[in-house]
Design an enzyme around this catalytic site. Structure first.
Site, PDB file in Angstrom:
ATOM      1  CB  CYS A 246      -0.967  -0.033   1.160  1.00 24.58           C
ATOM      2  SG  CYS A 246      -2.385   1.083   0.930  1.00 24.58           S
ATOM      3  CG  HIS A 331      -4.262  -3.741   2.407  1.00 18.55           C
ATOM      4  ND1 HIS A 331      -3.524  -3.331   3.496  1.00 18.55           N
ATOM      5  CD2 HIS A 331      -4.666  -2.610   1.785  1.00 18.55           C
ATOM      6  CE1 HIS A 331      -3.495  -2.011   3.535  1.00 18.55           C
ATOM      7  NE2 HIS A 331      -4.183  -1.547   2.503  1.00 18.55           N
ATOM      8  CD  GLU A 333      -2.595  -6.464   4.960  1.00 17.30           C
ATOM      9  OE1 GLU A 333      -3.244  -5.411   5.063  1.00 17.30           O
ATOM     10  OE2 GLU A 333      -1.783  -6.670   4.033  1.00 17.30           O
TER      11      GLU A 333
END
Length: 361
Positions: A246, A331, A333
């Protein structure tokens, strides 16, 4: 209690208040996720922003102790269509209203979030503020139009001291620009021995830990607001494998000579399709960013685009052609969001392993 949402274009939306009365000027943005409001509200990348959820029913599964993405919240407000005051979930500890009160987040519900979203899509993100029903709207609009955007969000949310999350695997230094806890979890699950450092830590200090890799995390705001970090990253490239997520992705691109720009209304949600240009497969990703890397500006740098958004063709990932450096705008994650891209953490660990083998050969 009645509450107002006032936008800088002069539009006013009347609804009911919940949460705190800590009214602050923020950038009004929308998120298209159907679930994950707890992870969204605790994501430091929302520092200085008022979050509007496009999915109408919010609060139905409450707030639990496990799904936090930061120790303290940084969002400036929450806008929803329907607020569920009676949650139903075995993990829940409290209501969304109680959570927002304790975290100083003002909220408003009962407004037409579809109409507000269309306005933002047409005009772009706007400054906004919540207020009591008897507030002087004209004065608020004038104040919004005169207010300056924040430029210190990373400084507000980054850790101020370094700390470790020990393990027996490869040593990874994490530069914290507003790090989601899920990034730490993913690295820990892969055995990484983690040292988290503040956003403005210099390259000499980072290299003193003899890291096997460096992680550049997510974070809020305009990437050009942290020139010190850009210079640090420029010094680290070629010294150690680097993975950026990001804001970290944008900073790598700036460090290599590319440019960034502000999106009209950003990408925020858990349903953004991205194509991996390396093999053509598509993943559904979780995203939260208001700036993007200018794909055309990659020409003449040592970066190539590896991932692209299918909705607007914006740059979603780059890799260095000479050194072990890569980054993603989305993202991997997740939390909240789909898990399609978690394998990118495996790629980072594998990259570290390959580089160590080259050095030992």
């Amino acid at each position: 209690m009645d509450r107002l949402l006032v936008l800088e274009d002069g539009s006013v939306w009347k609804g009911k208040g919940f949460g705190s009365d800590n009214f602050r000027v923020g950038e009004l943005v929308f998120n298209t996720s159907m679930t994950g409001y707890q992870e969204i509200l605790t994501d430091n990348s929302y520092c200085g922003q008022i979050i509007m959820m496009t999915y109408p029913l919010i609060g139905n599964y409450g707030i639990n102790r496990d799904d936090w993405e930061s120790i303290e919240t940084a969002a400036f407000g929450l806008v929803v269509k329907d607020l569920c005051e009676n949650y139903s979930n075995w993990r829940a500890d409290e209501t969304l209203d109680a959570f927002c009160k304790s975290q100083g987040i003002p909220g408003i519900y009962g407004v037409d979030t579809r109409a507000i979203t269309r306005r933002i899509r047409d005009k772009g993100t706007m400054r906004a503020i919540m207020a009591n029903a008897d507030a002087n709207v004209d004065a608020l609009v004038a104040m919004l139009r005169q207010s300056e955007p924040l430029h210190d969000q990373v400084r507000r949310v980054s850790s101020t001291k370094l700390y470790s999350v020990p393990n027996r695997g490869p040593k990874v230094v994490v530069m914290d620009f507003g790090c989601k806890l899920s990034i730490i979890r993913e690295l820990s699950e892969r055995g990484c021995d983690i040292v988290v450092v503040p956003w403005n830590t210099d390259a000499k200090t980072i290299l003193s830990f003899r890291p096997d890799g460096v992680m550049l995390t997510n974070g809020p705001g305009d990437p050009t607001d942290v020139p010190e970090a850009i210079e640090t990253i420029r010094s680290l490239i070629g010294q150690v494998p680097i993975f950026g997520i990001c804001l970290g992705h944008q900073l790598i691109s700036l460090a290599c000579g590319a440019k960034t720009y502000k999106l009209k209304f950003g990408h925020r949600g858990g349903n953004h399709p991205v194509v991996d240009l390396r093999d053509g497969h598509v993943e559904i990703t979780s995203q939260n960013h208001g700036y993007a890397v200018d794909a055309d500006s990659l020409e003449g740098t040592d970066l190539v685009m590896t991932h692209q958004a299918l909705n607007d063709k914006s740059c979603e990932g780059v890799a260095h052609t000479k050194y072990p450096v890569f980054s993603l705008q989305f993202h991997p994650e997740a939390n909240a969001g789909p898990n399609d891209s978690k394998g990118m953490f495996n790629e980072f660990v594998e990259l570290i392993k390959n580089e160590k083998e080259k050095k030992n050969a």
